[in-house]
Write an enzyme that holds these catalytic residues in place. Sequence first.
Site, PDB file in Angstrom:
ATOM      1  N   CYS A 126       0.852  -1.187   0.000  1.00  0.00           N
ATOM      2  CA  CYS A 126       0.000   0.000   0.000  1.00  0.00           C
ATOM      3  C   CYS A 126       0.888   1.237   0.000  1.00  0.00           C
ATOM      4  CB  CYS A 126      -0.915  -0.008   1.234  1.00  0.00           C
ATOM      5  SG  CYS A 126      -2.230   1.244   1.188  1.00  0.00           S
ATOM      6  N   TYR A 185      -4.465   0.604  11.701  1.00  0.00           N
ATOM      7  CA  TYR A 185      -5.352  -0.527  11.975  1.00  0.00           C
ATOM      8  C   TYR A 185      -5.429  -1.534  10.825  1.00  0.00           C
ATOM      9  CZ  TYR A 185      -8.753   2.435   9.409  1.00  0.00           C
ATOM     10  OH  TYR A 185      -9.388   3.216   8.484  1.00  0.00           O
ATOM     11  N   ARG A 196      -5.439   6.862   9.472  1.00  0.00           N
ATOM     12  CA  ARG A 196      -5.155   6.754   8.043  1.00  0.00           C
ATOM     13  C   ARG A 196      -4.083   7.780   7.670  1.00  0.00           C
ATOM     14  NH1 ARG A 196      -8.324   3.198   5.770  1.00  0.00           N
ATOM     15  NH2 ARG A 196      -7.641   3.852   3.695  1.00  0.00           N
ATOM     16  N   CYS A 213     -11.406 -16.751   2.368  1.00  0.00           N
ATOM     17  CA  CYS A 213     -12.072 -15.467   2.590  1.00  0.00           C
ATOM     18  C   CYS A 213     -11.008 -14.388   2.697  1.00  0.00           C
ATOM     19  CB  CYS A 213     -12.908 -15.532   3.878  1.00  0.00           C
ATOM     20  SG  CYS A 213     -13.607 -13.955   4.431  1.00  0.00           S
ATOM     21  N   ASP A 214     -11.402 -13.161   2.419  1.00  0.00           N
ATOM     22  CA  ASP A 214     -10.514 -12.016   2.523  1.00  0.00           C
ATOM     23  C   ASP A 214      -9.936 -11.869   3.931  1.00  0.00           C
ATOM     24  OD1 ASP A 214      -9.316  -9.508   1.964  1.00  0.00           O
ATOM     25  OD2 ASP A 214     -11.086  -8.463   2.664  1.00  0.00           O
ATOM     26  N   CYS A 260     -31.013 -17.222  20.791  1.00  0.00           N
ATOM     27  CA  CYS A 260     -31.131 -15.765  20.842  1.00  0.00           C
ATOM     28  C   CYS A 260     -32.333 -15.285  20.024  1.00  0.00           C
ATOM     29  CB  CYS A 260     -29.847 -15.136  20.293  1.00  0.00           C
ATOM     30  SG  CYS A 260     -29.862 -13.329  20.249  1.00  0.00           S
ATOM     31  N   CYS A 262     -19.663 -12.672  11.701  1.00  0.00           N
ATOM     32  CA  CYS A 262     -18.482 -13.243  11.048  1.00  0.00           C
ATOM     33  C   CYS A 262     -17.694 -14.165  11.983  1.00  0.00           C
ATOM     34  CB  CYS A 262     -17.571 -12.131  10.558  1.00  0.00           C
ATOM     35  SG  CYS A 262     -16.122 -12.744   9.660  1.00  0.00           S
TER      36      CYS A 262
END
Length: 422
Positions: free
Chosen positions: A37, A43, A157, A324-325, A369, A379
């Site tokens: 990047c 984060y 950021r 998965c990502d 629940c 997730c």
Amino acid sequence: MTPSQDSHHHPELQFPIDSTNDTFRFHTMVKPSGSQCNIECSYCFYLHKEGLLDQPKMPRMSDEVLEEHIRQYIEAQTGDEVIFSWQGGEPTLMGLEFFEKVVSFQQKYRKENQRIGNDLQTNGIMLNEEWCRFLKKHDFLVGISIDGPANLHDIHRVSKGGQPTHERVMRAVSLLHKHDIPFAALCVVNRDNARRPIDVYRFLRDEVKAKQIQFIPCVEKADFTTVAPGTWNTQQIPVQFNPKQDASGDSALVTEWSVLPEDWGYFLNRVWDEWIKKDFGDLFIDQFENVVSMMFGYGSQKCVTAQICGKALAVEHNGDVFSCDHFVYPEYRLGNILETHEGDMAFSEQQQAFGFDKYKTLPDYCKQCDYLNLCWGNCPKDRFLKTPDGEDGLQYLCAGLKAFYKKATTEKSALAKRMGMR
């Protein structure tokens, strides 16, 4: 299933496919520049993949891998629409020439009467007039990462040198508006901006003027750079999350920037109130549209709230495919597209087991629940708490999610009237 030996570099589809139905559909998130990047968000959950996956200093997807991905991805699906998602790291580091090839290969392998779509998630730093002309010409949907006004965005950021990036992102936003390019704002809700929901929301709505907003809860276990989800030591998992004890210090359960569960609920509820009152029907917020869809029986629009998952894969720069990502760890590698067809990996026994485990590993506490049908345990990446009775697998954000679902369901009747339902 594996391809025949003579198709090592051009594996053919192995599973039977019926072009008259829509059975075979899945989605992949492509990382053409790996974890590289041009900024360094504190984060970021992906920068550490460089070391974890032993990536080169400048990972780049080759033309061979690119063409194979596009060919196989289109070939493996029977729907009338195929969506390509380009992320990173930062995908614009690949340059415009790479994406010109993307469009060319897509046209080469597109099936008759099939729509090809592209979306690009970017921090916006590289966007300029030339990029915008390309994105407009080829109907790319752009996702811009922005965490609210400058005083909140610039906390995390920042550039490689620690400098703020907000002004540069807003310059990209202006360009997208100038060229009339559809874009969505992706906001990472972290420990710092979670307590300022209205400031964040109004900025994205009124200053960024995004017509779509996606709020992503920032959650990572403290050891996420080395320990894959689901492989953590359950003996070290607390029964009840204590923010004062488990959110900071050397023994913290989560990173210092992870949003606290109650703050996530607070953020969603405050924004929901404003959205329902002023913007319902005009501004698309994925979490809210998703819960409305589920409340009225239309099903989940997001994998995190579906009963099972597994149909959203990640493809790295070298052709490696992961479940998965958020599961790009060696334990969840499915194979490589230069050796095994992408469609075979998407519907493999390994990947099916991954998807069904989302429900199979759901604690009884969750199954009982009141909000099960709106959540399904959320997730699996973040199921690292114990239930009150000591069972493994409770979603870290459970307390906040319950607060949000309680608010949404209590307003279901009023929503039905506004939507013209009986």
